[in-house]
Design an enzyme around this catalytic site. Structure first.
Site, mmCIF file in Angstrom:
data_model
loop_
_atom_site.group_PDB
_atom_site.id
_atom_site.type_symbol
_atom_site.label_atom_id
_atom_site.label_comp_id
_atom_site.label_asym_id
_atom_site.label_seq_id
_atom_site.Cartn_x
_atom_site.Cartn_y
_atom_site.Cartn_z
ATOM 1 N N ASN A 213 0.845 -1.199 0.000
ATOM 2 C CA ASN A 213 0.000 0.000 0.000
ATOM 3 C C ASN A 213 0.880 1.249 0.000
ATOM 4 O O ASN A 213 2.100 1.154 0.019
ATOM 5 C CB ASN A 213 -0.961 -0.026 1.196
ATOM 6 C CG ASN A 213 -0.211 -0.100 2.508
ATOM 7 O OD1 ASN A 213 0.548 0.803 2.846
ATOM 8 N ND2 ASN A 213 -0.398 -1.199 3.245
ATOM 9 N N ASP A 282 -4.414 -6.388 5.175
ATOM 10 C CA ASP A 282 -5.426 -7.254 5.808
ATOM 11 C C ASP A 282 -5.326 -8.683 5.281
ATOM 12 O O ASP A 282 -5.623 -9.630 5.991
ATOM 13 C CB ASP A 282 -6.827 -6.711 5.523
ATOM 14 C CG ASP A 282 -7.070 -5.402 6.265
ATOM 15 O OD1 ASP A 282 -6.452 -5.209 7.321
ATOM 16 O OD2 ASP A 282 -7.873 -4.581 5.777
ATOM 17 N N LYS A 292 8.588 -17.203 -10.618
ATOM 18 C CA LYS A 292 7.862 -16.041 -11.120
ATOM 19 C C LYS A 292 6.618 -16.507 -11.885
ATOM 20 O O LYS A 292 6.711 -17.410 -12.731
ATOM 21 C CB LYS A 292 8.799 -15.245 -12.040
ATOM 22 C CG LYS A 292 8.205 -13.953 -12.520
ATOM 23 C CD LYS A 292 9.170 -13.235 -13.452
ATOM 24 C CE LYS A 292 8.425 -12.146 -14.198
ATOM 25 N NZ LYS A 292 9.157 -11.676 -15.354
ATOM 26 N N PRO A 308 -2.868 -11.919 10.259
ATOM 27 C CA PRO A 308 -3.173 -11.704 11.679
ATOM 28 C C PRO A 308 -3.401 -10.211 11.929
ATOM 29 O O PRO A 308 -2.826 -9.378 11.238
ATOM 30 C CB PRO A 308 -1.897 -12.173 12.384
ATOM 31 C CG PRO A 308 -0.831 -12.130 11.332
ATOM 32 C CD PRO A 308 -1.513 -12.378 10.026
ATOM 33 N N ASP A 309 -4.246 -9.908 12.898
ATOM 34 C CA ASP A 309 -4.488 -8.507 13.261
ATOM 35 C C ASP A 309 -3.498 -8.167 14.381
ATOM 36 O O ASP A 309 -3.673 -8.571 15.533
ATOM 37 C CB ASP A 309 -5.934 -8.335 13.734
ATOM 38 C CG ASP A 309 -6.285 -6.863 13.930
ATOM 39 O OD1 ASP A 309 -5.421 -6.112 14.424
ATOM 40 O OD2 ASP A 309 -7.410 -6.477 13.584
ATOM 41 N N VAL A 311 -2.484 -5.326 16.030
ATOM 42 C CA VAL A 311 -2.839 -4.497 17.195
ATOM 43 C C VAL A 311 -3.859 -5.219 18.080
ATOM 44 O O VAL A 311 -3.791 -5.145 19.318
ATOM 45 C CB VAL A 311 -3.296 -3.086 16.770
ATOM 46 C CG1 VAL A 311 -4.669 -3.067 16.156
ATOM 47 C CG2 VAL A 311 -3.219 -2.127 17.964
ATOM 48 N N PHE A 327 -4.376 2.739 14.750
ATOM 49 C CA PHE A 327 -4.608 3.757 13.721
ATOM 50 C C PHE A 327 -5.646 3.198 12.758
ATOM 51 O O PHE A 327 -5.618 2.012 12.440
ATOM 52 C CB PHE A 327 -3.315 4.065 12.952
ATOM 53 C CG PHE A 327 -2.546 5.219 13.524
ATOM 54 C CD1 PHE A 327 -1.955 5.118 14.774
ATOM 55 C CD2 PHE A 327 -2.418 6.410 12.818
ATOM 56 C CE1 PHE A 327 -1.242 6.187 15.310
ATOM 57 C CE2 PHE A 327 -1.706 7.481 13.341
ATOM 58 C CZ PHE A 327 -1.120 7.368 14.593
ATOM 59 N N LYS A 341 -13.669 -0.213 15.612
ATOM 60 C CA LYS A 341 -12.371 -0.881 15.836
ATOM 61 C C LYS A 341 -11.883 -0.686 17.271
ATOM 62 O O LYS A 341 -11.273 -1.573 17.855
ATOM 63 C CB LYS A 341 -11.313 -0.326 14.864
ATOM 64 C CG LYS A 341 -11.481 -0.838 13.437
ATOM 65 C CD LYS A 341 -10.416 -0.255 12.529
ATOM 66 C CE LYS A 341 -10.570 -0.765 11.105
ATOM 67 N NZ LYS A 341 -9.608 -0.112 10.194
ATOM 68 N N LYS A 345 -11.350 -4.325 18.849
ATOM 69 C CA LYS A 345 -9.946 -4.742 19.008
ATOM 70 C C LYS A 345 -9.433 -4.551 20.430
ATOM 71 O O LYS A 345 -8.248 -4.760 20.704
ATOM 72 C CB LYS A 345 -9.060 -3.953 18.034
ATOM 73 C CG LYS A 345 -9.423 -4.212 16.573
ATOM 74 C CD LYS A 345 -8.415 -3.564 15.647
ATOM 75 C CE LYS A 345 -8.879 -3.679 14.205
ATOM 76 N NZ LYS A 345 -7.762 -3.721 13.273
#
Ligand SMILES: Cc1cc2nc3c(=O)[nH]c(=O)nc-3n(C[C@H](O)[C@H](O)[C@H](O)COP(=O)(O)O)c2cc1C
Length: 406
Positions: A213, A282, A292, A308-309, A311, A327, A341, A345
Site C-alpha cells: 500500500n 489485511d 515467477k 493476523p491482526d 494491534v 490507527f 475498531k 480490538k
C-alpha cells in the site's frame, strides 16, 4: 537519573590522574540510558586506554583532529552538532586554559568551539594548580562567556593523589552524573518503554512481486521521534520505507505482516505504550509461487487469506501494554469504523484519518486526525506530521500518567 535517558553526551577526558574515574562515569551515564561518545586529549591517552572507554560506551572513541579516516566517519563538526551536552571530566588546568583562550589545537578543544551544546566541567588538579590565579581567571572567563550554558561540577576537597590536601579532587562519578541529571527536566515519557509499528507491509505473490500500500511511514517515524524527545526508550518496528530512522530508536526492519507480528510480540515485554501506526495488509496471497508467475491468459485469479491482526493480538495479550493505540486509515465513514475498531480490538485509543483526502494522510507531510477513546474524541486539525506526533505523544503520556496515579 532518568533525565539522562536518550541524551547524547559528549564526554571529554583530559590528561589528569583522575581519568581512571572516567571509565566508571561512562558506565553510569550509559546505564542511565544516555548515548555517550568519548573524546580524549592526547594527554588523557597516557592515563587510560581508548579501548576501555570504547568498550564501556559502546561507541568508537575519538581522539584525533587531523585524521582523514576519522573525518570520513563522524567528523568534528558532525560530532559537535551531535552532542546535546559536553561534559569534560576530568578537566585539567591546561584544558581549562585552552578553552578560556578559545583554542582549537586538538579535537576536544575544537569540538567545544564548534558546538552550541552546554558545557559542564569537572575539574581535577593539584590544589595549588586549582588555586592559581590564572586557573580561577580562566574559569571566570568561561562562566562569563557561556552564561547559563556553563557549569562547574566540583572540585571536591581532600587528600590528593600527590599527597597534598585541599580543593582540586574530581567529584566522584556518581555525584557528577547526579549533578548533570539535575540540569535537565524529565521528559513526559521518561522511564517508559514505547513500541511503534510504522510503514506498509509487503505480501509476496512470487519471488519478484508483492501486494502493498501507499504508506510512507512518515507518521510512525514522527511518533518515534516525538517519543524519543519525550524521554522514552523507543523500539520502531518498520515495514519497507524510504525515510531514515530517527536517531536513538531501536529499529527493527520487517517486510510482511507476519514478520511485523513476530517482531511486535518479541518486543512488547514491559512495554508501557504500544502504537500501531503501520498500514498492515489485511490479506496476503494464500500461496506464494516459488517461481515467477508467467504471463498467460487474459485474467488471473488470486486467492487471498486473512493476515493476523497485529494491534488486536497485542491488545488482547496476557502481557498487554498499559496503553495500546491503533490507527484507522479509512476512506468512508471514518468515525463509524474508528469507533467500531476501538471496541472490537480492545484498544485504549484509536487515531482515525481520512485517506481519501489527497492533501493529507499517506505520503503527505501533513495530517488531520481524530483521536477516539472510551471517554470521547478529540479533533486535531491539519498540521505537519511532526507537530501532530508531538501532540499525540503528549496525549498518550497524559493517559499513562493518569493510569499510574489512579
Ligand atoms: C602523573 C601526572 C598527573 C597529572 N595530573 C594532572 C591533574 O590531575 N590535573 C591537571 O590539571 N594536570 C595534571 N597533570 C598535568 C597534565 O597532564 C598536563 O598539563 C597536560 O598537558 C594536560 O593535557 P591536556 O589538558 O591536553 O589533557 C598531570 C601530569 C602528570 C605527569
Amino acid at each position: 537519573m532518568l533525565q539522562l535517558a536518550n541524551k547524547r553526551i559528549l564526554l571529554g577526558i583530559s590528561g589528569g590522574i583522575a581519568a581512571y574515574k572516567s571509565a566508571e562515569l561512562v558506565r553510569i551515564l550509559t546505564k542511565a540510558g544516555a548515548n555517550v561518545r568519548v573524546v580524549m586529549t592526547q594527554g588523557a591517552k597516557e592515563f587510560i586506554t581508548p579501548l576501555t572507554l570504547q568498550a564501556l560506551s559502546g561507541n568508537p572513541v575519538h581522539h584525533t583532529l587531523l585524521d582523514e579516516e576519522a573525518e570520513a566517519g563522524m567528523g568534528h563538526i558532525e560530532l559537535a552538532r551531535w552532542a546535546d551536552l559536553i561534559l569534560i571530566a576530568p578537566a585539567t588546568a591546561d584544558l581549562i586554559a585552552k578553552l578560556a583562550a578559545g583554542m582549537g589545537d586538538e579535537l576536544l578543544t575544537t569540538l567545544v568551539l564548534a558546538s552550541k551544546a552546554p558545557l559542564f566541567l569537572a575539574p581535577a588538579m593539584n590544589q595549588q594548580m586549582w588555586a592559581a590565579a590564572t586557573t580561577q581567571q580562566n574559569l571566570r572567563t568561561l562562566a562569563d562567556l557561556k552564561g547559563d550554558d556553563f557549569a562547574l561540577f566540583g572540585p571536591d576537597s581532600g587528600v590528593q593523589a600527590c599527597g597534598d590536601v585541599g580543593p582540586g579532587r574530581m567529584l566522584e562519578p556518581t555525584d557528577i552524573a547526579s549533578l548533570l541529571a539535575q540540569r535537565f527536566q524529565p521528559g513526559l515519557l521518561t522511564g517508559c518503554k514505547v513500541v511503534i509499528t510504522a510503514g506498509p507491509t509487503r505480501e509476496a505473490l512470487d519471488p519478484v512481486r508483492y501486494i502493498s500500500n501507499h504508506s510512507s511511514g512518515k507518521m510512525g517515524y514522527a511518533l518515534a521521534q516525538a517519543a524519543v524527545d519525550a524521554g522514552a526508550q523507543v523500539t520502531l518496528i518498520s515495514g519497507p520505507v524510504r525515510i531514515p530512522a530517527p536517531d536513538r530508536v531501536t529499529l527493527v526492519n520487517t517486510i510482511s505482516a507476519q514478520d511485523m507480528l513476530e517482531a511486535s510480540l518479541a518486543t512488547m515485554g514491559n512495554c508501557d505504550l504500544f502504537i500501531a501506526s503501520a498500514a498492515v495488509a489485511d490479506y496476503r496471497p494464500a500461496n506464494v509461487a516459488e517461481q515467477k508467475i508467467k504471463k498467460a491468459g487474459d485474467e488471473i485469479q488470486l486467492t487471498l487469506t486473512k493476515n493476523p491482526d497485529i494491534v488486536a493480538t497485542i491488545a488482547n495479550h496476557q502481557q498487554r501494554p498499559a496503553t495500546v493505540v491503533g490507527f484507522a486509515a479509512e476512506t468512508t465513514d471514518v468515525d463509524g469504523y474508528a469507533r467500531g475498531k476501538l471496541a472490537s480490538k480492545n484498544l485504549d485509543m484509536i487515531v482515525a484519518n481520512d485517506v481519501s483526502r489527497s492533501d493529507i494522510g499517506f505520503n503527505s507531510d501533513d495530517n488531520a486526525v481524530t483521536l477516539y477513546s472510551r471517554e470521547g474524541h478529540q479533533d486535531f486539525e491539519r498540521m505537519s506530521k511532526t507537530l501532530l506526533a508531538t501532540k499525540l505523544i503528549q496525549t498518550f503520556a497524559e493517559r499513562l500518567r493518569n493510569l499510574r496515579e489512579h
